[in-house]
Design a protein around this motif. Structure first.
Motif, PDB file in Angstrom:
ATOM      1  N   ASP A 130       0.848  -1.197   0.000  1.00 32.31           N
ATOM      2  CA  ASP A 130       0.000   0.000   0.000  1.00 32.31           C
ATOM      3  C   ASP A 130       0.881   1.244   0.000  1.00 32.31           C
ATOM      4  O   ASP A 130       1.648   1.473   0.939  1.00 32.31           O
ATOM      5  N   LYS A 131       0.777   2.058  -1.047  1.00 31.62           N
ATOM      6  CA  LYS A 131       1.605   3.266  -1.114  1.00 31.62           C
ATOM      7  C   LYS A 131       1.289   4.233   0.033  1.00 31.62           C
ATOM      8  O   LYS A 131       2.146   5.013   0.443  1.00 31.62           O
ATOM      9  N   HIS A 132       0.065   4.180   0.553  1.00 28.53           N
ATOM     10  CA  HIS A 132      -0.307   5.070   1.654  1.00 28.53           C
ATOM     11  C   HIS A 132       0.320   4.642   2.974  1.00 28.53           C
ATOM     12  O   HIS A 132       0.287   5.376   3.953  1.00 28.53           O
ATOM     13  N   THR A 133       0.900   3.465   3.009  1.00 30.50           N
ATOM     14  CA  THR A 133       1.682   3.017   4.169  1.00 30.50           C
ATOM     15  C   THR A 133       3.160   3.272   3.952  1.00 30.50           C
ATOM     16  O   THR A 133       3.865   3.744   4.853  1.00 30.50           O
ATOM     17  N   VAL A 134       3.639   3.000   2.747  1.00 33.12           N
ATOM     18  CA  VAL A 134       5.077   3.115   2.463  1.00 33.12           C
ATOM     19  C   VAL A 134       5.512   4.570   2.379  1.00 33.12           C
ATOM     20  O   VAL A 134       6.503   4.968   3.005  1.00 33.12           O
ATOM     21  N   LYS A 135       4.786   5.393   1.644  1.00 33.90           N
ATOM     22  CA  LYS A 135       5.221   6.780   1.420  1.00 33.90           C
ATOM     23  C   LYS A 135       5.297   7.580   2.725  1.00 33.90           C
ATOM     24  O   LYS A 135       6.304   8.257   2.978  1.00 33.90           O
TER      25      LYS A 135
END
Length: 263
Positions: free
Chosen positions: A149-154
């Motif tokens: 999930d990009k909203h976790t990684v970023k």
């Protein structure tokens, strides 16, 4: 009956698996008491062997003999007569430098000097990226934050790196986001977004864009490097996958970065 994963666990302990397999083994060990115990036993055996194995230091007399032999060989090479090729002398009406600084020679010399001034920094950066990529493939070094999930990684990069890179999951295109980590590249905390493409790992490094001569396309030690700039950031994608495949991910990231800048 032994767990079917025991052989892979031993290979993982010996550092003989790739990063993706290592991550699978680590997840397995978390839920398999037998393999967890196997890892503990292997670590105990290694600790005992390191503790009890005798360390034999080279005797001073043998070391002195080896050094004397090397000195004799060096002296013999220095006193050997010049080769036939070096005995030839080509008549030159003027010195090399007189010709080098005029006409085409001056242009070639300037280009050569420019290359040598530029090459060390570029080589140093590529060496840094090679070392960081290889280091990441060791067990437990690939990912600090594991997520698709990009909203976790970023957001994770906000407190762990000096930059905020483009992050997205491109699984429909064959590039699955598996997480990220922080590394140290170009004298700063770099953000690294990690993708899986088939059996290959792709590290996408990013750092503040202050590299004057960023190498665009390099192959070193079997790894392909494709670097580019987007806004204030420098990026470099590194992997042992085919260059054409790596370029596919780079184009996706460049397109996403361009769209983010327009918004």
């Amino acid at each position: 009956m032994r767990c079917a994963e025991s052989m892979r666990v031993q290979a993982y302990f010996d550092g003989e698996v790739d990063a993706v397999t290592g991550a699978d083994v680590e997840r397995h060990v978390e839920h398999c008491a037998e393999c967890c115990a196997l890892l503990r036993d292997l670590e105990q055996v290694r600790s005992v062997m390191r503790r009890d194995s005798a360390y034999v230091r080279t005797p001073p007399a043998l070391r002195a003999r080896v050094m004397r032999a090397l000195d004799v060989e060096s002296a013999a090479n220095a006193e050997s007569p010049p080769s036939v090729a070096r005995c030839w002398r080509i008549p030159r009406p003027r010195s090399f430098w007189a010709g080098a600084v005029s006409g085409a020679g001056g242009t070639a010399l300037a280009a050569s000097l420019l290359f040598f001034l530029w090459a060390p920094r570029t080589t140093s950066l590529v060496d840094e990226l090679v070392n960081a990529h290889v280091r990441s493939l060791m067990p437990a070094h690939l990912i600090d934050v594991a997520s698709t999930d990009k909203h976790t990684v970023k957001p994770w990069f906000a407190g762990h790196a000096d930059v905020s890179p483009v992050v997205a999951d491109f699984e429909p295109s064959g590039f699955r986001l598996i997480g990220g980590r922080a590394d140290y590249v170009n004298h700063q905390r770099s953000a690294v977004v990690v993708y899986q493409h088939g059996s290959h790992v792709i590290n996408v490094f990013s750092w503040a864009g202050n590299t004057p001569s960023l190498p665009s396309d390099v192959t070193r030690n079997g790894f392909h490097f494709i670097c580019w700039k987007t806004g204030d950031l420098d990026y470099c994608a590194v992997s042992d996958t085919a260059r054409s495949e790596l370029l596919g991910l780079v184009l996706l990231l460049q397109d996403l970065g361009a769209r983010d800048r327009r918004e």
